[in-house]
Design an enzyme around this catalytic site. Sequence first.
Site, PDB file in Angstrom:
ATOM      1  N   ASP A 114      -6.693 -26.699 -34.747  1.00 33.31           N
ATOM      2  CA  ASP A 114      -5.961 -25.435 -34.762  1.00 33.31           C
ATOM      3  C   ASP A 114      -5.242 -25.341 -36.109  1.00 33.31           C
ATOM      4  O   ASP A 114      -4.661 -26.327 -36.571  1.00 33.31           O
ATOM      5  CB  ASP A 114      -4.901 -25.401 -33.658  1.00 33.31           C
ATOM      6  CG  ASP A 114      -5.482 -25.235 -32.262  1.00 33.31           C
ATOM      7  OD1 ASP A 114      -6.717 -25.300 -32.100  1.00 33.31           O
ATOM      8  OD2 ASP A 114      -4.688 -25.046 -31.327  1.00 33.31           O
ATOM      9  N   HIS A 170     -10.613 -32.908 -34.316  1.00 35.18           N
ATOM     10  CA  HIS A 170     -11.853 -33.191 -33.601  1.00 35.18           C
ATOM     11  C   HIS A 170     -13.056 -33.095 -34.538  1.00 35.18           C
ATOM     12  O   HIS A 170     -12.926 -32.644 -35.682  1.00 35.18           O
ATOM     13  CB  HIS A 170     -12.000 -32.199 -32.448  1.00 35.18           C
ATOM     14  CG  HIS A 170     -10.882 -32.264 -31.447  1.00 35.18           C
ATOM     15  ND1 HIS A 170     -11.052 -32.719 -30.158  1.00 35.18           N
ATOM     16  CD2 HIS A 170      -9.555 -31.948 -31.563  1.00 35.18           C
ATOM     17  CE1 HIS A 170      -9.894 -32.669 -29.509  1.00 35.18           C
ATOM     18  NE2 HIS A 170      -8.967 -32.203 -30.337  1.00 35.18           N
ATOM     19  N   SER A 257       0.292 -30.790 -41.816  1.00 35.42           N
ATOM     20  CA  SER A 257      -0.775 -31.599 -42.403  1.00 35.42           C
ATOM     21  C   SER A 257      -2.023 -30.741 -42.539  1.00 35.42           C
ATOM     22  O   SER A 257      -2.013 -29.560 -42.203  1.00 35.42           O
ATOM     23  CB  SER A 257      -1.044 -32.820 -41.524  1.00 35.42           C
ATOM     24  OG  SER A 257      -0.844 -32.517 -40.163  1.00 35.42           O
TER      25      SER A 257
END
Length: 294
Positions: A114, A170, A257
Amino acid sequence: MKLDKIEYIDRKTNMILVENVPGENFLKFLYHNPFGKLPLELLVKRKCLSSFYGKLMDQKKSINKIEDFVKNNHIDMNESQKKVGDFTSFNDFFYRKLKPNARKIEDGLVSPADGKAVGFEKINDWDKFFVKGSEFCLEKYLNNKELLEKYKGGSMIIVRLAPADYHRYHFPADGKIGSRNKIDGYYYSVSPYAIKENFGVFCENKRELTTLETSEYGDVLISEIGATMVGGIEQTYTPDTHVKKGEEKGYFTFGGSSVLLLFEKGKVMIDDDILKNTKNGYETKVYMGEKIGE
């Protein structure tokens, strides 16, 4: 160029929205005020501050911060496996796991996280979003001449995770994942307040590189980048194994990040809306599992 606010494109509505930035005034001071340079260089960019704050976020009393953080950042806790009262620390909340069906894994190349994405058909097109002269150097970033030759002239996608985002990342495709290569560095902010004028901070920050061998997109280089107040980059995958698109690779502990993806020349077509928004100076909001290329 000095940013007064961070604007991005909501992909579903195509509307321009303004990001809510925790610590916004402090970031503006550090990166756009001459008096901010001293604390930035002496303290903020260094590991000690981020590690110290990360440890505070591991303490039990840090749970007192969760409720206000959820409210102020409009976080949908219905997606979370745990309820607000079930977390053992702020960090436990920060890298929370989502329910299995909270994110749909779409066809094509998908976002690893996200966040807000920028995309470049050619790596050296980065100055269409960032200010020219801010000295991003692929050779310095990769710290490896073989990788430089492999990805020279290729494509790049950067997904920036703000503190309010889901902070697990992911795999963007099926493939065989290798072992990680750690590159030590500083902890500059990756907020647009910092990087719009100095994209080169990516080459200065702590980062990790991993190669995902795929049949569809060639060898995809996945790189996680540390930043101010990021206590750590934690990998949860098993090296040298075959992985499925959407499976968890790891997570960031407290802080903002980024995940950077590099593709060999001609292997990927990044979605047009992401490229267009990038050229117009906007990031695009994406969710883990959402298609970003093919």
